[in-house]
Design an enzyme around this catalytic site. Structure first.
Site, short mmCIF file in Angstrom:
data_model
loop_
_atom_site.label_atom_id
_atom_site.label_comp_id
_atom_site.label_asym_id
_atom_site.label_seq_id
_atom_site.Cartn_x
_atom_site.Cartn_y
_atom_site.Cartn_z
N GLU A 20 -15.87 15.24 25.29
CA GLU A 20 -14.82 16.22 25.06
C GLU A 20 -14.40 16.29 23.59
OE1 GLU A 20 -11.76 16.51 28.29
OE2 GLU A 20 -12.62 14.60 28.89
N SER A 148 -12.40 17.64 31.84
CA SER A 148 -12.82 19.01 31.50
C SER A 148 -13.95 19.52 32.39
CB SER A 148 -13.23 19.10 30.03
OG SER A 148 -12.13 18.92 29.18
N TYR A 214 -12.79 27.08 28.69
CA TYR A 214 -12.78 27.13 27.24
C TYR A 214 -13.45 28.35 26.61
CZ TYR A 214 -11.42 22.29 27.95
OH TYR A 214 -10.77 21.15 28.37
N ARG A 253 -0.51 15.91 32.61
CA ARG A 253 -0.70 17.10 33.43
C ARG A 253 -1.36 16.71 34.74
NH1 ARG A 253 -4.97 20.04 31.15
NH2 ARG A 253 -6.16 19.66 33.05
N ASP A 255 -3.30 18.10 38.11
CA ASP A 255 -4.06 19.24 38.64
C ASP A 255 -4.05 19.20 40.17
OD1 ASP A 255 -4.60 19.96 36.06
OD2 ASP A 255 -6.57 18.99 36.00
N GLU A 268 -6.24 15.23 40.25
CA GLU A 268 -6.24 14.17 39.24
C GLU A 268 -5.04 14.30 38.33
OE1 GLU A 268 -9.05 14.81 35.84
OE2 GLU A 268 -9.88 16.34 37.17
N ASN A 270 -4.09 13.93 34.23
CA ASN A 270 -4.62 13.87 32.87
C ASN A 270 -3.56 13.28 31.95
OD1 ASN A 270 -7.21 15.77 33.05
ND2 ASN A 270 -5.58 16.70 34.24
N GLY A 274 -5.19 18.99 26.96
CA GLY A 274 -5.42 19.82 25.80
C GLY A 274 -4.12 20.30 25.18
#
Length: 306
Positions: A20, A148, A214, A253, A255, A268, A270, A274
Site C-alpha cells: 500500500e 485496500s 482508488y 475506521r 468497515d 474489519e 483499519n 487513508g
C-alpha cells in the site's frame, strides 16, 4: 491542540515498503501539508529509506503514522517508536497487530458477540472445496494480513477458487474464505472515542475493490448515508464496539456490510486509514463539521494519549 502548542518537530511517517506504499505516499503528503498550513514544524519521513531511523532518533518529538499495511498498521513501527519513547498517533502495538490480522480479529468479534461474516481459514485445495460447500457462491477469498482489498477476490463459481487462493497466498500464507454479504457497503470512522457520520459506498458492479477505491470515477459516496437515523446510530454503535474490543485508540475506521434484511456485519477495523482529501475519514469528518486541518490536529492530539 492548536498551532501555538509546543509540540516540537512532528514526523509524518509515510511510504514504507508495503503493498500500500502508493496510497501511503498520498496520505502522508496530505497530512504533512495540513500540518505546515497550521504553522507546525513537520517533516516527512519515508520509512523505506535507510536514513529514517536516524532522523527519528535525532530530531523527531512526535510521530503521525501514515503508513498503510504491513510495517505501518501491524504494530511494527509502533513498537519501534515506543522503544525510542516517541509519542505517536493511533492505536498501540497489541491493537494494531490484532486489527491487521483478519483471522484473529474475527475470532475476537465472534467471542464478543459482534456479527462478522462466517469464514474459514484455508490452507489447501481440500479446505477450498469445504469452504465452497459451506459458504456457497459468491464468496470472498483474501489474505489475512493485507489492506485496500489487495489480494482479495470475489469468487463466483467453484472453478475460480484455486486462482483466487493462489492470488491471496502471494500476499500472506494465511488465507481467509469469507461468506459474501449482499447489501450496502458502509464505513464508520472513529475519532477520539466518538463515531463520525456513516459513509455509504456504491461501487461499480457492487465490487468495492482496489480499482473502485482508488481509480474509478464511477464509485459513489454518500455522507450523510441516506439511511434512517436509527440505522446510522446502530451502525455507529456496532463500529465503536468493534473498535473498542480490539483495544484500538485515537482514530480509525470500521468497515461494515449491511445485508438486505438490515443486519450489519463487521468486516474489519483499519487503524491507519487513508487520509487524502478524497478519503473516507476526511469525508465523514467534514460531514460533522471538522475540516481536514482540524482532523489532522485531532489525530496529532492522540499522540499524547497512551
Amino acid at each position: 491542540m492548536t498551532k501555538d502548542n509546543n509540540v516540537g518537530v512532528v514526523g509524518v511517517l509515510y511510504g514504507g515498503g508495503s503493498s500500500e506504499r502508493a496510497v501511503s505516499l498520498n496520505s502522508g503528503e496530505a497530512v504533512f501539508q495540513a500540518l505546515i498550513r497550521q504553522g507546525l514544524n513537520a517533516e516527512l519521513i519515508d520509512t523505506a529509506k535507510s536514513s529514517a531511523a536516524e532522523t527519528l532518533i535525532s530530531r523527531i518529538d512526535r510521530a503521525v503514522i501514515m503508513l498503510h499495511g504491513r510495517g505501518g498498521e501491524d504494530g511494527t513501527i509502533q513498537g519501534f517508536l515506543e522503544t525510542l519513547k516517541i509519542p505517536y498517533s493511533g492505536s498501540r502495538v497489541p491493537a494494531c497487530a490484532l486489527a491487521m490480522d483478519k483471522w484473529q480479529s474475527k475470532l475476537v468479534f465472534e467471542a464478543c458477540g459482534i456479527p462478522t461474516p462466517k469464514f474459514f481459514v484455508v490452507r489447501s485445495t481440500e479446505d477450498l472445496i469445504s469452504a465452497g460447500d459451506e459458504l456457497g457462491f459468491p464468496m470472498i477469498i483474501k489474505p489475512s494480513r493485507e489492506g485496500s482489498t489487495i489480494g482479495l477476490s470475489k469468487v463466483m463459481q467453484a472453478d475460480d477458487i484455486e486462482a483466487a487462493f493462489e492470488l491471496a497466498r502471494r500476499y500472506d500464507p494465511v488465507v481467509i474464505a469469507e461468506k459474501f454479504i449482499k447489501g450496502d457497503e458502509l464505513t464508520v470512522a472513529i475519532l477520539n472515542r466518538k463515531p463520525l457520520p456513516v459513509v455509504r459506498i456504491v461501487a461499480p458492479n457492487n465490487n468495492y475493490d482496489y480499482q473502485a477505491k482508488y481509480h474509478s470515477k464511477e464509485t459513489k459516496y454518500f455522507c450523510p448515508s441516506g439511511l434512517e437515523s436509527r440505522v446510522d446510530l446502530k451502525l455507529q454503535n456496532i463500529a465503536l464496539k468493534a473498535f473498542n474490543v480490539l483495544g484500538c485508540s485515537g482514530w480509525g475506521r470500521v468497515d461494515i456490510m449491511m445485508d438486505d434484511a438490515g443486519d450489519p456485519w463487521v468486516l474489519e477495523v483499519n487503524t491507519v486509514p487513508g487520509m487524502t482529501s478524497h478519503s473516507l475519514v476526511p469525508m465523514a469528518a467534514q460531514a460533522s463539521g471538522i475540516n481536514f486541518e482540524q482532523l489532522v490536529l485531532e489525530i496529532l492530539r492522540g499522540c499524547d494519549v497512551a
